[in-house]
Design a protein around this motif. Structure first.
Motif, PDB file in Angstrom:
ATOM      1  N   TYR A 151       1.746 -50.562 -14.631  1.00 23.91           N
ATOM      2  CA  TYR A 151       0.428 -50.021 -14.342  1.00 23.91           C
ATOM      3  C   TYR A 151      -0.301 -50.993 -13.421  1.00 23.91           C
ATOM      4  CZ  TYR A 151       0.939 -46.714 -18.250  1.00 23.91           C
ATOM      5  OH  TYR A 151       1.368 -45.710 -19.079  1.00 23.91           O
ATOM      6  N   LEU A 152      -1.072 -50.456 -12.497  1.00 27.81           N
ATOM      7  CA  LEU A 152      -1.965 -51.262 -11.674  1.00 27.81           C
ATOM      8  C   LEU A 152      -3.386 -51.075 -12.202  1.00 27.81           C
ATOM      9  CD1 LEU A 152      -0.695 -50.781  -7.995  1.00 27.81           C
ATOM     10  CD2 LEU A 152      -0.376 -52.755  -9.503  1.00 27.81           C
ATOM     11  N   GLY A 184      -9.414 -40.214 -22.140  1.00 28.23           N
ATOM     12  CA  GLY A 184      -8.606 -40.688 -21.024  1.00 28.23           C
ATOM     13  C   GLY A 184      -8.394 -42.180 -21.002  1.00 28.23           C
ATOM     14  N   VAL A 185      -8.764 -42.878 -22.099  1.00 29.13           N
ATOM     15  CA  VAL A 185      -8.730 -44.341 -22.137  1.00 29.13           C
ATOM     16  C   VAL A 185      -7.486 -44.834 -22.873  1.00 29.13           C
ATOM     17  CG1 VAL A 185      -9.929 -46.407 -22.962  1.00 29.13           C
ATOM     18  CG2 VAL A 185     -11.238 -44.488 -22.012  1.00 29.13           C
ATOM     19  N   SER A 186      -6.866 -45.886 -22.317  1.00 30.33           N
ATOM     20  CA  SER A 186      -5.689 -46.500 -22.936  1.00 30.33           C
ATOM     21  C   SER A 186      -5.919 -48.004 -23.078  1.00 30.33           C
ATOM     22  CB  SER A 186      -4.438 -46.241 -22.085  1.00 30.33           C
ATOM     23  OG  SER A 186      -4.225 -44.848 -21.908  1.00 30.33           O
ATOM     24  N   ALA A 187      -5.124 -48.626 -23.940  1.00 27.54           N
ATOM     25  CA  ALA A 187      -5.254 -50.060 -24.203  1.00 27.54           C
ATOM     26  C   ALA A 187      -4.023 -50.807 -23.696  1.00 27.54           C
ATOM     27  CB  ALA A 187      -5.439 -50.309 -25.704  1.00 27.54           C
ATOM     28  N   PHE A 188      -4.259 -51.957 -23.069  1.00 30.53           N
ATOM     29  CA  PHE A 188      -3.177 -52.753 -22.494  1.00 30.53           C
ATOM     30  C   PHE A 188      -3.305 -54.213 -22.897  1.00 30.53           C
ATOM     31  CE2 PHE A 188      -3.903 -49.161 -19.699  1.00 30.53           C
ATOM     32  CZ  PHE A 188      -2.624 -48.718 -19.407  1.00 30.53           C
ATOM     33  N   LEU A 189      -2.156 -54.872 -22.949  1.00 35.23           N
ATOM     34  CA  LEU A 189      -2.116 -56.321 -23.162  1.00 35.23           C
ATOM     35  C   LEU A 189      -1.849 -56.983 -21.813  1.00 35.23           C
ATOM     36  CD1 LEU A 189       0.011 -56.329 -26.430  1.00 35.23           C
ATOM     37  CD2 LEU A 189      -2.449 -56.821 -26.233  1.00 35.23           C
ATOM     38  N   VAL A 190      -2.766 -57.840 -21.401  1.00 38.82           N
ATOM     39  CA  VAL A 190      -2.648 -58.503 -20.105  1.00 38.82           C
ATOM     40  C   VAL A 190      -2.686 -60.014 -20.329  1.00 38.82           C
ATOM     41  CG1 VAL A 190      -3.563 -58.733 -17.775  1.00 38.82           C
ATOM     42  CG2 VAL A 190      -3.834 -56.566 -19.020  1.00 38.82           C
ATOM     43  N   PRO A 195      -0.816 -61.966 -11.868  1.00 38.81           N
ATOM     44  CA  PRO A 195      -1.397 -61.789 -10.531  1.00 38.81           C
ATOM     45  C   PRO A 195      -2.367 -60.607 -10.504  1.00 38.81           C
ATOM     46  CG  PRO A 195       0.956 -62.203 -10.361  1.00 38.81           C
ATOM     47  CD  PRO A 195       0.662 -62.013 -11.823  1.00 38.81           C
ATOM     48  N   GLY A 196      -3.523 -60.838  -9.903  1.00 37.40           N
ATOM     49  CA  GLY A 196      -4.541 -59.799  -9.843  1.00 37.40           C
ATOM     50  C   GLY A 196      -5.598 -59.918 -10.917  1.00 37.40           C
ATOM     51  N   LEU A 197      -5.420 -60.851 -11.879  1.00 39.13           N
ATOM     52  CA  LEU A 197      -6.436 -61.104 -12.906  1.00 39.13           C
ATOM     53  C   LEU A 197      -7.208 -62.363 -12.524  1.00 39.13           C
ATOM     54  CD1 LEU A 197      -5.967 -61.000 -16.771  1.00 39.13           C
ATOM     55  CD2 LEU A 197      -7.229 -62.839 -15.688  1.00 39.13           C
ATOM     56  N   ALA A 198      -8.523 -62.254 -12.476  1.00 40.99           N
ATOM     57  CA  ALA A 198      -9.368 -63.403 -12.140  1.00 40.99           C
ATOM     58  C   ALA A 198     -10.558 -63.454 -13.096  1.00 40.99           C
ATOM     59  CB  ALA A 198      -9.855 -63.298 -10.694  1.00 40.99           C
ATOM     60  N   LEU A 199     -11.090 -64.650 -13.283  1.00 34.85           N
ATOM     61  CA  LEU A 199     -12.244 -64.856 -14.154  1.00 34.85           C
ATOM     62  C   LEU A 199     -13.459 -65.253 -13.338  1.00 34.85           C
ATOM     63  CD1 LEU A 199     -10.584 -66.926 -17.040  1.00 34.85           C
ATOM     64  CD2 LEU A 199     -10.877 -64.445 -16.904  1.00 34.85           C
ATOM     65  N   GLY A 200     -14.615 -64.730 -13.724  1.00 37.53           N
ATOM     66  CA  GLY A 200     -15.861 -65.139 -13.109  1.00 37.53           C
ATOM     67  C   GLY A 200     -16.339 -66.451 -13.701  1.00 37.53           C
ATOM     68  N   PRO A 201     -17.439 -66.994 -13.192  1.00 37.34           N
ATOM     69  CA  PRO A 201     -17.989 -68.227 -13.759  1.00 37.34           C
ATOM     70  C   PRO A 201     -18.464 -68.009 -15.191  1.00 37.34           C
ATOM     71  CG  PRO A 201     -19.510 -67.268 -12.161  1.00 37.34           C
ATOM     72  CD  PRO A 201     -18.241 -66.494 -12.066  1.00 37.34           C
ATOM     73  N   GLN A 219      -7.798 -56.820  -9.918  1.00 39.87           N
ATOM     74  CA  GLN A 219      -7.600 -56.289  -8.570  1.00 39.87           C
ATOM     75  C   GLN A 219      -6.109 -56.043  -8.360  1.00 39.87           C
ATOM     76  OE1 GLN A 219      -9.610 -59.477  -6.330  1.00 39.87           O
ATOM     77  NE2 GLN A 219     -11.243 -58.018  -5.847  1.00 39.87           N
ATOM     78  N   ASN A 220      -5.715 -54.768  -8.494  1.00 36.62           N
ATOM     79  CA  ASN A 220      -4.297 -54.422  -8.438  1.00 36.62           C
ATOM     80  C   ASN A 220      -3.470 -55.335  -9.344  1.00 36.62           C
ATOM     81  OD1 ASN A 220      -4.495 -52.246  -6.647  1.00 36.62           O
ATOM     82  ND2 ASN A 220      -4.541 -53.618  -4.880  1.00 36.62           N
ATOM     83  N   CYS A 221      -3.965 -55.488 -10.557  1.00 34.78           N
ATOM     84  CA  CYS A 221      -3.289 -56.335 -11.547  1.00 34.78           C
ATOM     85  C   CYS A 221      -2.103 -55.558 -12.122  1.00 34.78           C
ATOM     86  CB  CYS A 221      -4.268 -56.722 -12.646  1.00 34.78           C
ATOM     87  SG  CYS A 221      -3.583 -57.805 -13.906  1.00 34.78           S
ATOM     88  N   ARG A 222      -0.921 -56.061 -11.872  1.00 35.73           N
ATOM     89  CA  ARG A 222       0.312 -55.350 -12.247  1.00 35.73           C
ATOM     90  C   ARG A 222       0.722 -55.723 -13.669  1.00 35.73           C
ATOM     91  NH1 ARG A 222       5.745 -55.364 -12.581  1.00 35.73           N
ATOM     92  NH2 ARG A 222       6.943 -53.741 -11.511  1.00 35.73           N
ATOM     93  N   VAL A 223       0.725 -54.719 -14.538  1.00 32.47           N
ATOM     94  CA  VAL A 223       1.034 -54.937 -15.949  1.00 32.47           C
ATOM     95  C   VAL A 223       2.245 -54.087 -16.323  1.00 32.47           C
ATOM     96  CG1 VAL A 223       0.161 -54.706 -18.304  1.00 32.47           C
ATOM     97  CG2 VAL A 223      -1.390 -55.361 -16.456  1.00 32.47           C
ATOM     98  N   PRO A 224       3.266 -54.678 -16.947  1.00 32.65           N
ATOM     99  CA  PRO A 224       4.442 -53.886 -17.349  1.00 32.65           C
ATOM    100  C   PRO A 224       4.046 -52.729 -18.264  1.00 32.65           C
ATOM    101  CG  PRO A 224       4.883 -56.233 -17.567  1.00 32.65           C
ATOM    102  CD  PRO A 224       3.410 -56.101 -17.288  1.00 32.65           C
ATOM    103  N   ALA A 225       4.731 -51.614 -18.123  1.00 33.08           N
ATOM    104  CA  ALA A 225       4.441 -50.447 -18.956  1.00 33.08           C
ATOM    105  C   ALA A 225       4.635 -50.763 -20.436  1.00 33.08           C
ATOM    106  CB  ALA A 225       5.324 -49.276 -18.532  1.00 33.08           C
ATOM    107  N   ALA A 226       5.506 -51.726 -20.734  1.00 35.19           N
ATOM    108  CA  ALA A 226       5.742 -52.113 -22.126  1.00 35.19           C
ATOM    109  C   ALA A 226       4.516 -52.753 -22.762  1.00 35.19           C
ATOM    110  CB  ALA A 226       6.925 -53.088 -22.201  1.00 35.19           C
ATOM    111  N   ASN A 227       3.501 -53.122 -21.948  1.00 35.06           N
ATOM    112  CA  ASN A 227       2.291 -53.746 -22.475  1.00 35.06           C
ATOM    113  C   ASN A 227       1.221 -52.730 -22.860  1.00 35.06           C
ATOM    114  OD1 ASN A 227       3.704 -56.033 -21.644  1.00 35.06           O
ATOM    115  ND2 ASN A 227       1.856 -57.120 -21.060  1.00 35.06           N
ATOM    116  N   LEU A 228       1.533 -51.449 -22.734  1.00 28.50           N
ATOM    117  CA  LEU A 228       0.646 -50.412 -23.233  1.00 28.50           C
ATOM    118  C   LEU A 228       0.664 -50.444 -24.764  1.00 28.50           C
ATOM    119  CD1 LEU A 228      -1.017 -47.702 -22.742  1.00 28.50           C
ATOM    120  CD2 LEU A 228       1.201 -46.532 -22.946  1.00 28.50           C
ATOM    121  N   ILE A 229      -0.520 -50.432 -25.383  1.00 29.91           N
ATOM    122  CA  ILE A 229      -0.603 -50.377 -26.844  1.00 29.91           C
ATOM    123  C   ILE A 229      -0.610 -48.915 -27.273  1.00 29.91           C
ATOM    124  CG2 ILE A 229      -2.011 -50.891 -28.866  1.00 29.91           C
ATOM    125  CD1 ILE A 229      -3.085 -53.331 -27.470  1.00 29.91           C
TER     126      ILE A 229
END
Length: 387
Positions: A151-152, A184-190, A195-201, A219-229
């Protein structure tokens, strides 16, 4: 209701000693530096505090809800920042995996979360979706490439507790843009470092120094489909189950914090003299002490009752909301009275009352504002009446 009263008492005694001997002496340092000393975090790990509610097979203590809230009562006598660090692991940071995760997800993450090696975080709130959590806009689009199904994820999460320290995020994202609202909402483990995950201050807050929040940006954070809860479209249901437990835990924290503030206020009232006698002898001061004690007792009783009902397998969505509403509002009233009893001293940073007055204000906001709790309670009442 307690599985083993003697073992629980040993745990509670250990937690109370830890609070008294380690946490209380470091409250000022945490407030001044906005950091919990690493040595204290290490002691939390040794005591098993990061895994209080996680299953025993993954290294946790597997406390019942009733046992957990009693530990929360004790822990919350110290600055809320200490409890916040371990609270997300035992609550919203890990419960999605415990309740709805796959065996592979549990085996991969829960042992490290129970040991404190891995800090969990719960990414639900967004700039335009706070109380209206079903309106979230963060998207997750499924795709396939040479590396497999994935998933992106794109979007921004706001005010995410423990995000600066977290190694794993439970992220709510919309997988079906055609389905409005919760369905329409799903849960993911990231994982941190994806890559594509960033933290603000780190956010600058009114209180709760030492407990950190910040934006989490995808931002286009690529998460394996296996990380869907669970399955697509079930993420909001997972979030609500997680929040039911979390709200009960926060209600217990409100009780513990209120007990601490009242203890401090009572001690001051006995020692402080005006007009030739301790101010504790004045009836108007006694009224504030008595009102606080009464409300704390009521909140404690509510929390224990709801915890027992959850342990018995009952749906406690309404009861959890009642506890969160009453206990957080009660805690705010006790904080106000504590400052009033201390008078000018209560307004000074030399006393804990000033810090707690700011710290506990958050309890009426996060994990569902008081107004959201009112809506949950009333809507559940109406639904039950129609049934």
């Amino acid at each position: 209701m307690i599985r083993d009263q003697e073992t629980l008492q040993l745990l509670l005694d250990s937690v109370r000693r830890f609070v008294r001997d380690v946490l209380l002496p470091h409250e000022r340092e945490v407030a001044d530096t906005d950091q919990i000393p690493p040595a204290i975090v290490a002691q939390m790990r040794e005591l098993g505090l990061f895994g209080l509610s996680l299953p025993e097979q993954y290294g946790g203590l597997a406390l019942t809800m009733e046992e957990e809230v009693q530990v929360a009562f004790a822990l919350a006598h110290a600055s809320p920042a200490f409890r916040s660090l371990i609270g997300t692991n035992n609550g919203i940071g890990a419960m999605g995996i415990v309740l709805d995760g796959s065996d592979e997800q549990r085996q991969r993450y829960l042992p490290r979360m129970a040991s404190g090696e891995l800090i969990g975080s719960f990414a639900l709130t967004e700039p335009e979706a706070g109380s209206d959590a079903a309106a979230l806009r963060t998207s997750a689009v499924r795709g396939h490439d040479a590396d497999g199904d994935h998933y992106l994820i794109n979007g921004t999460k706001r005010y995410i507790t423990n995000a600066p320290e977290a190694g794993l995020f439970t992220v709510m994202a919309r997988t079906d843009p055609a389905t409005p609202g919760a369905a329409g909402v799903s849960a993911f483990l990231v994982e941190r470092g994806t890559p594509g995950l960033a933290l603000g201050p780190i956010d600058r807050k009114m209180g709760q120094r030492g407990a950190h929040t910040c934006d989490v940006i995808f931002q286009n954070c690529r998460v394996p489909a296996a990380n869907l809860i669970g399955r697509e479209g079930t993420g909001f249901k997972t979030a609500m189950k997680v929040l039911d437990k979390g709200r009960l835990h926060i209600a217990a924290v409100c009780v513990g914090a209120a007990e601490r503030m009242l203890d401090d206020a009572l001690r001051y009232a006995i020692e402080r003299r005006q007009f030739g006698q301790p101010i504790a002898e004045f009836q108007l001061v006694q009224a504030m002490l008595a009102d606080s004690q009464t409300e704390i007792y009521a909140a404690r009783s509510m929390v224990l009752d709801a915890a027992r009902r959850r342990d018995d397998g009952h749906n406690i969505a309404t009861e959890a909301a009642c506890c969160k509403l009453f206990a957080s509002e009660m805690c705010g009233r006790v904080a106000d009275r504590a400052v009033q009893i201390l008078g000018g001293a209560g307004y000074m940073a030399d006393y804990a009352a000033e810090r707690f007055y700011r710290d506990v204000r958050l309890f009426r906001i996060f994990e569902g504002t008081s107004q959201v709790q009112q809506l949950v309670i009333a809507r559940n009442m109406i639904k039950a009446a129609h049934a």
